[in-house]
Structures are given as C-alpha cells and as structure tokens.
Design an enzyme around this catalytic site. Structure first.
Site, PDB file in Angstrom:
ATOM      1  N   GLU A 292       0.798  -1.228   0.000  1.00  0.00           N
ATOM      2  CA  GLU A 292       0.000   0.000   0.000  1.00  0.00           C
ATOM      3  C   GLU A 292       0.832   1.280   0.000  1.00  0.00           C
ATOM      4  OE1 GLU A 292       0.330  -2.319   2.361  1.00  0.00           O
ATOM      5  OE2 GLU A 292       0.261  -1.516   4.384  1.00  0.00           O
TER       6      GLU A 292
ATOM      7  N   HIS B 283      -8.169  -3.968  -1.242  1.00  0.00           N
ATOM      8  CA  HIS B 283      -7.407  -4.112  -0.006  1.00  0.00           C
ATOM      9  C   HIS B 283      -6.350  -2.994   0.139  1.00  0.00           C
ATOM     10  CE1 HIS B 283      -5.422  -6.430   3.252  1.00  0.00           C
ATOM     11  NE2 HIS B 283      -4.340  -5.830   2.775  1.00  0.00           N
ATOM     12  N   GLU B 284      -5.527  -2.839  -0.877  1.00  0.00           N
ATOM     13  CA  GLU B 284      -4.449  -1.840  -0.764  1.00  0.00           C
ATOM     14  C   GLU B 284      -5.034  -0.426  -0.672  1.00  0.00           C
ATOM     15  OE1 GLU B 284      -1.956  -3.277   0.071  1.00  0.00           O
ATOM     16  OE2 GLU B 284      -2.277  -5.232  -0.842  1.00  0.00           O
TER      17      GLU B 284
ATOM     18  N   HIS C 193      -6.043   0.462   2.794  1.00  0.00           N
ATOM     19  CA  HIS C 193      -4.910   0.875   3.640  1.00  0.00           C
ATOM     20  C   HIS C 193      -4.717   2.396   3.631  1.00  0.00           C
ATOM     21  CE1 HIS C 193      -3.005  -2.675   5.277  1.00  0.00           C
ATOM     22  NE2 HIS C 193      -2.900  -3.278   4.108  1.00  0.00           N
TER      23      HIS C 193
ATOM     24  N   GLU D 273      -3.808  -4.609   9.346  1.00  0.00           N
ATOM     25  CA  GLU D 273      -4.327  -5.596   8.390  1.00  0.00           C
ATOM     26  C   GLU D 273      -5.753  -6.059   8.711  1.00  0.00           C
ATOM     27  OE1 GLU D 273      -3.019  -5.975   5.602  1.00  0.00           O
ATOM     28  OE2 GLU D 273      -0.992  -5.214   5.935  1.00  0.00           O
TER      29      GLU D 273
ATOM     30  N   ASP E 235       9.074 -10.148  10.133  1.00  0.00           N
ATOM     31  CA  ASP E 235       8.840 -10.992   8.953  1.00  0.00           C
ATOM     32  C   ASP E 235       8.553 -12.445   9.354  1.00  0.00           C
ATOM     33  OD1 ASP E 235       9.034  -9.052   7.042  1.00  0.00           O
ATOM     34  OD2 ASP E 235      11.074  -9.543   6.398  1.00  0.00           O
TER      35      ASP E 235
ATOM     36  N   TYR F 205      -4.565 -10.671   9.882  1.00  0.00           N
ATOM     37  CA  TYR F 205      -5.578 -10.304   8.888  1.00  0.00           C
ATOM     38  C   TYR F 205      -6.948 -10.851   9.294  1.00  0.00           C
ATOM     39  CZ  TYR F 205      -1.786  -9.274   5.539  1.00  0.00           C
ATOM     40  OH  TYR F 205      -0.697  -8.753   4.912  1.00  0.00           O
TER      41      TYR F 205
HETATM   42  N1  BES Z   1       0.948  -4.557   3.655  1.00  0.00           N
HETATM   43  C1  BES Z   1       0.677  -5.826   3.105  1.00  0.00           C
HETATM   44  C2  BES Z   1       1.884  -6.530   2.577  1.00  0.00           C
HETATM   45  C3  BES Z   1       2.993  -6.740   3.589  1.00  0.00           C
HETATM   46  C4  BES Z   1       2.725  -7.052   4.903  1.00  0.00           C
HETATM   47  C5  BES Z   1       4.302  -6.634   3.183  1.00  0.00           C
HETATM   48  C6  BES Z   1       3.762  -7.225   5.807  1.00  0.00           C
HETATM   49  C7  BES Z   1       5.328  -6.815   4.088  1.00  0.00           C
HETATM   50  C8  BES Z   1       5.054  -7.110   5.407  1.00  0.00           C
HETATM   51  C9  BES Z   1      -0.369  -5.742   1.997  1.00  0.00           C
HETATM   52  O1  BES Z   1      -1.356  -4.792   2.235  1.00  0.00           O
HETATM   53  C10 BES Z   1      -1.094  -7.055   1.922  1.00  0.00           C
HETATM   54  O2  BES Z   1      -1.704  -7.419   2.874  1.00  0.00           O
HETATM   55  N2  BES Z   1      -1.018  -7.725   0.792  1.00  0.00           N
HETATM   56  C11 BES Z   1      -1.723  -8.963   0.552  1.00  0.00           C
HETATM   57  C12 BES Z   1      -2.893  -8.677  -0.336  1.00  0.00           C
HETATM   58  C13 BES Z   1      -4.159  -9.239   0.054  1.00  0.00           C
HETATM   59  C14 BES Z   1      -4.516  -9.485   1.454  1.00  0.00           C
HETATM   60  C15 BES Z   1      -5.309  -8.808  -0.804  1.00  0.00           C
HETATM   61  C16 BES Z   1      -0.781  -9.918  -0.134  1.00  0.00           C
HETATM   62  O3  BES Z   1       0.345  -9.523  -0.458  1.00  0.00           O
HETATM   63  O4  BES Z   1      -1.124 -11.056  -0.346  1.00  0.00           O
HETATM   64 ZN    ZN Z   2      -2.679  -5.346   3.776  1.00  0.00          ZN
END
Ligand code: BES
Ligand code: ZN
Length: 640
Positions: free
Chosen positions: A294, A318-319, A322, A341, A399, A407
C-alpha cells in the site's frame, strides 16, 4: 489543533517510554528525537546496483539534554554526517544486532544542544550495499521487453533501514521530499512535482533526469517506496493511473479501469474522503514478493493480479483500504499489526459488499479468509505466540511473525464488534476512529479506549463492550469464535468437491466431471472448490488430478490463484505430471503466497528438483523470498 487533557498516568507512561519505547523492533531513540521531515537526494546507479546520495532528517527534540541521536541502519555505507551543515561525530556500530541492523549514533555537540532549539537538521551521506534487503535490481534480460534495467523497493516491515538511515518504526511519522536521479522514469511514494534538470551521462553512462516527489501527509518509514525502469502509464479513473511496462499497459488498464473509482467511492462512503489526492497502481515484475503493497499514491502490485478476468481486483480494494487503515492511522508497532491488516481486510470486505450491493460476497470472502486462518494456525501450532492478536516481538523479526492471523483474527474481531454494538452504531464509530487517530500511530489499548469512550453515553452498547473479554481476544492463542457465515456462495463449491471425493473413494456415483460443472463459478468459487479438495484426508489419485486439470482447464489457466492451488493438489497426489510444470511456475512467479505452498509440495515430492529450481532461479527471486525459500529448505532437510 484539538487540545486534549493529559492524565498523570499518561505523563508517567511518556516518561517511562523514553527508555522503553513501545516499538521493540527499532534501535533508534525515537522518544528523545522525532523525525518531522525526511529529504532523500538519491541517484539510482543501475550498473553498481546501488543508491547513493544524502538523507536529510529534520528532528524534533523531545527529551531535554539528550546528546545522542540513534538511527536505524542495516547494511548501509555511511561516509559522513553533518548537523545543520557542520561536520558531526558519529559511530556506525561495527557489528550487527540481529535482526535489527547496525545503529548509527550521532553526537549532538554543545553548540547544537541548546534546549532553545527545538529542531535539528542532520545530513547523512550514504549508499546502499549489495546486502540491501529492501531493493531488487533486475538486469534488462530479467524484464519482459529486455530493454532496460529495473529496480524497486519493498520496505515493510523493517527494511527501510537498509535503504536510508531513519527511525524505522511505524510509531514515527515524517513528511518526505524525494529528489531522485535516474536514467529511467521514477515513481516514489509522494505526489510528483516534476522531472527536470537533464544531465548528460559520463563515461558511456546514459544521461539522467531529476524526478521529484513530495509527501505532505506524515507517513511511517515502511511506506518509503521507489521504483524505476521502463515505465508507461494509462488512466484507470478520474484520480487514478496504472503504471507498468509499455507492453503490459493495455492489459493492466483493462484489469483495473472498471473497479478502481467505484472502490474509492465505496471506501469514502464507509470512512471519509480519500486524503492522498491520487490513487495509482504500479504493476511490478513477477518477482514482486507480495500481492500488493500500500505505498501511498502508488500501490505496488504483483502482475498475478492481472489475470485477464478482473477476478483479482480485491487486491486493489485491499491496498486502497490501507489509505485509511495503516497509512493514515498506523499500527504503533508490528506487535499491533492487526490494527493495520485486520482493519484493512474488514474495510476491503465492506467495500466489496457495497460495490456488489450484497452481504453474501462479504461472507464468501470471509470463508476464504477462515481457511487461510486455519492454515496459519496449523502451521505455527495452536499455542504459538504468533497466533495471538497482539504478539510479543521483543528480539524477533516481524517478517517471521507474518501470516494470515492478524488479517483474519483481526477482521473477525472487528466484525464481532460490529455485531455486538449493532451495525448502525458501529458505522458511526468507523469515521470517528479514523478521524481521532488520523496522522497518528495507535496500539491495541488506544483502540480499546477510543471505542469505549465513543460509546460511553450509550448504556446498551457500553454494557456489552465492558462485558467483552478483551484479554481473551488480545492474548489468547489459536482460533477466535467462528462467525456464523452465510455459506450460500460456498455451498455449490463444497457440493462439487464432495462429488470428487466420492469418485476418489471409488463409491458408485453417477457423477461424470464436465467443464460445465464450474461454468457459473467465479474464480474465487473455484478457489474454494480447490481448497476444499486440499482438506480431504485422502489425496486424489493422480489420474483424477489429471482429469480435473484438463476438464476444468486449471492447468492452462492464466489465473495463478487457480494454477498454484491445482498444482498443490497434484503434488499432494504425487502426480508426476505436475512436478515439472510446478517447477516452471516457481521460475515465473515470485509472489510468496504462491511460492510457499508450491515449493513445499515440490520439496516433499522431488527434493532434487526443488533444490535445482531454487538454484536456477536465485537471481529471479526477491531477497525476502529467496531467504524464505532457503529457510524452508534448511528446515526440510533437517527434519528429514
Ligand atoms: N501490507 C501488506 C503486505 C505486507 C505485509 C508486506 C507485511 C510486508 C510485510 C499488503 O497490504 C497485503 O496485505 N497484501 C496482501 C494482499 C491481500 C490481502 C489482498 C498480499 O500480499 O497477499
Ligand atoms: Zn494489507
């Protein structure tokens, strides 16, 4: 500016927090100094694969007499530091504190130490190194049209420190100015203010342009983002563009042009007007390790969302969500990641329901989410710390805690609260919460107190909220109570899966698979069907896997959500005909959501092929994904 009374307890907490900040994943002393503005003057050097330049931080003094400024860095080269333009003494720790990097300590000399001066400006000459975990560099050969090199960043959760020295915590928000020189078009997480000042190249290098961006809304360091390459753009709405390689532009435009603006308007109706002026999407090369990220102004997205059927635009919903949850109101530390999330998934599903005009899609999406939650809980184990809503990350790498739990447990909690107080009342709380904490960072306790305070004068709602077992929601490991899902859209998928199960068990049945079985399914319904098959205790026979692949055309689908799940089923079934295609997929898609299950399945079926695949594609993968695969392999080989 609204003044709020400060309680004694709050003053005490603030005093204590100077020594024990609420974010345990930074080495910076951000309670003594606070970044207000960050200026990044960087040149992108594609040959050397590094960024080089000067970072200027404007810091507000919070603690009197504090003579050290400690910043986060990770694998950075620092060649000089100045305070207000005068050379300053500094020390870059010679050994790393894993996984947080090497703190940079800057001495504030007497002449700058006057308490009258509330702000200091620090300039740091810096370059990134080959070990940088936030950047991926692609050679022209690794891009689709093979013409130009490419680079992009991914900073969440704690990789910004390997891109720039900073207070790398979501508890600090700064405005940004980006001055980026590159021979190729640049995007950064701000509003573009121009491309100018051409400089001819030297020693055979191409000339560069200066690309400038400004981010007037304060944002946390993990939203710092850059990308540069052979980029083109097209409009996908009145305040939206899509950016990608020139050859992919038309497909990307088609994928997003129908939904982007309706999504924004739906979100505005649920929360309040969009604050970031423009909302754009950058579709990255296939090694982008996430579905989406995002970054303000430019959501970074995997090309796997461009599936030619507009079936993966939920990533955009989703993004986009955010832009409120995460980017305006940020989690104060990664221990409260569910506030980013969980809220975002909650809003994403509300947006979908609003756009489709029905609640069933919301339930359907939550059913898919519940499966992801179950998988994550199974992977960690039901008692694991990381299955809690609020987690302890002291000494840990965020990580490593990443999973579907924040989520899904988070959005389940918010949905539970919606039902508890009633939808109409809850819908008035949503804009209140996002107004109250706009441009700030919050933890779970502030979320709770904001909610309780909002309903203070409502006896019925207050009673329910006070009776709620908050501690169980926050700190109990494992599953939350399961919501009562409306399974209308999922039932057809389960029924079809049951027929395959009966076929597999050799039960006499008049079921004969035909392409028509799924002709009215959305892609997500096929996902639910495939996931149901995955949960059967008896894997399908290899011949049924092949029949399924050809009858439903899963093996030739452009939608990786389907292909990857189908291969996982084939690998579970030890169907040798999918081993090579699965390995090929791993050479084409670096999104970790797909890499994780397919690589795991391949290791279990054919370890040599899995190892070869990793070796062959090492340079294709993003450093974060490569490390994850390496760790998976080591664990697998140890466990054998
Ligand atoms: N912010 C996250 C991606 C992220 C989280 C990157 C933690 C690094 C560390 C992003 O908003 C996300 O949740 N992406 C999901 C998309 C989905 C839930 C629609 C993904 O990457 O799968
Ligand atoms: Zn997210």
């Amino acid at each position: 500016m609204v003044m709020r009374p400060i309680s004694d307890a709050a003053v005490e907490r603030a005093a204590a927090s100077i020594h024990q900040p609420r974010d345990p994943n930074t080495l910076s002393n951000y309670n003594a100094w606070r970044t207000k503005h960050t200026k990044a003057d960087y040149e992108i050097d594609f040959d050397a694969k590094r960024l080089k330049g000067t970072i200027e931080l404007t810091l507000e003094r919070l603690a009197q007499g504090e003579r050290k400024i400690i910043l986060d860095t990770s694998y950075l080269d620092i060649s000089g530091v100045a305070i207000a333009g005068l050379r300053a003494k500094y020390n870059l720790a010679s050994s790393r504190t894993e996984p947080y990097g090497s703190p940079l300590t800057i001495e504030v000399e007497e002449r700058h130490a006057s308490d009258q001066q509330s702000e200091l400006t620090v300039q740091i000459d810096v370059q990134t190194t080959n070990d940088c975990t936030a950047l991926q560099w692609l050679t022209p050969a690794q891009t689709t049209n093979k013409k130009q090199p490419y680079m992009f960043s991914q900073c969440q959760a704690i990789h910004a420190r390997s891109l720039l020295p900073c207070q790398d915590t979501p508890d600090v928000k700064s405005q940004y100015t980006f001055n980026i020189r590159s021979p190729l078009p640049v995007l950064a997480s701000g509003l573009p203010t121009g491309a100018r000042d051409f400089q001819p190249g030297k020693d055979g290098k191409p000339g560069t342009l200066l690309y400038t961006f400004n981010q007037p809304l304060p944002m946390p360091s993990y939203l710092f983002a850059l990308a540069s390459g052979d980029l083109a753009c097209a409009s996908v709405g009145p305040r939206s563009t899509v950016w990608t390689g020139p050859e992919e532009l038309k497909d990307c435009q088609w994928e997003f042009e129908e939904d982007t603006e309706p999504f924004i308007q739906a979100a505005e109706k649920i929360v309040y007007p969009y604050a970031w002026t423009t909302y754009n999407v950058l579709v990255l090369p296939p090694s982008f390790p996430y579905g989406g990220m995002e970054n303000p102004q430019y959501t970074f997205a995997t090309p796997t969302v461009v599936s030619g059927d507009r079936q993966n635009v939920d990533v955009v919903a989703h993004e986009l969500a955010h832009s409120w949850s995460g980017n305006l109101v940020s989690n104060a530390s990664w221990e409260h990641f569910w506030l980013n999330e969980g809220w975002t998934v909650y809003l994403e599903r509300r947006i979908q329901a609003e756009v489709h005009g029905n609640e069933q899609v919301r339930h359907f999406s939550a059913i898919i989410g519940w499966k992801a939650l179950s998988d994550s809980i199974a992977q960690f184990g039901e008692d694991h710390e990381f299955t809690k809503l609020v987690v302890d990350l002291k000494g840990k790498d965020p990580d490593d805690a990443f999973s579907s739990i924040p989520y899904e447990k988070g959005s389940t909690f918010l949905w539970h609260l919606e039902r508890l107080v009633g939808k109409d009342k809850w819908d008035r709380f949503i804009p209140h919460y996002f107004t109250e904490h706009k441009e700030r960072s919050v933890d779970s306790y502030e979320f709770k107190s904001t909610l309780l305070a909002f309903f203070e004068s409502d006896a019925a709602a207050s009673e329910k909220l006070n009776e709620l077992d908050w501690d169980t929601w926050f700190y109990k490991a494992g599953f939350p109570p399961k919501p009562d899902f409306d399974t209308t859209l999922a039932d057809q998928c389960y029924e079809l899966a049951d027929k395959w199960q009966a076929l597999n068990a050799g039960k006499s049945t008049d079921f004969e698979p035909k392409a028509d079985d799924i002709k009215d399914f959305t892609a997500n319904q096929s996902v639910v069907f495939l996931e149901r098959i995955q949960t059967f205790s008896e894997p399908l026979s290899p011949s049924l896997v092949e029949q399924m692949g050809s009858t439903y055309a899963f093996s030739s689908s452009k939608n990786v959500e389907l292909v990857s799940r189908f291969y996982t089923i084939g690998l579970q079934a030890r169907d040798e005909s999918v081993y090579n295609p699965a390995a090929e997929l791993l050479g084409k898609v670096g999104r970790m959501k797909f890499v994780r299950p397919v690589f795991k399945g391949l290791m279990e079926c054919d370890l040599e092929l899995a190892k070869d695949t990793l070796k062959k594609n090492r340079d294709f993968y993003h450093p974060i994904c490569r490390n994850m695969m390496q760790k998976m392999l080591e664990r697998f080989e140890k466990g054998k």
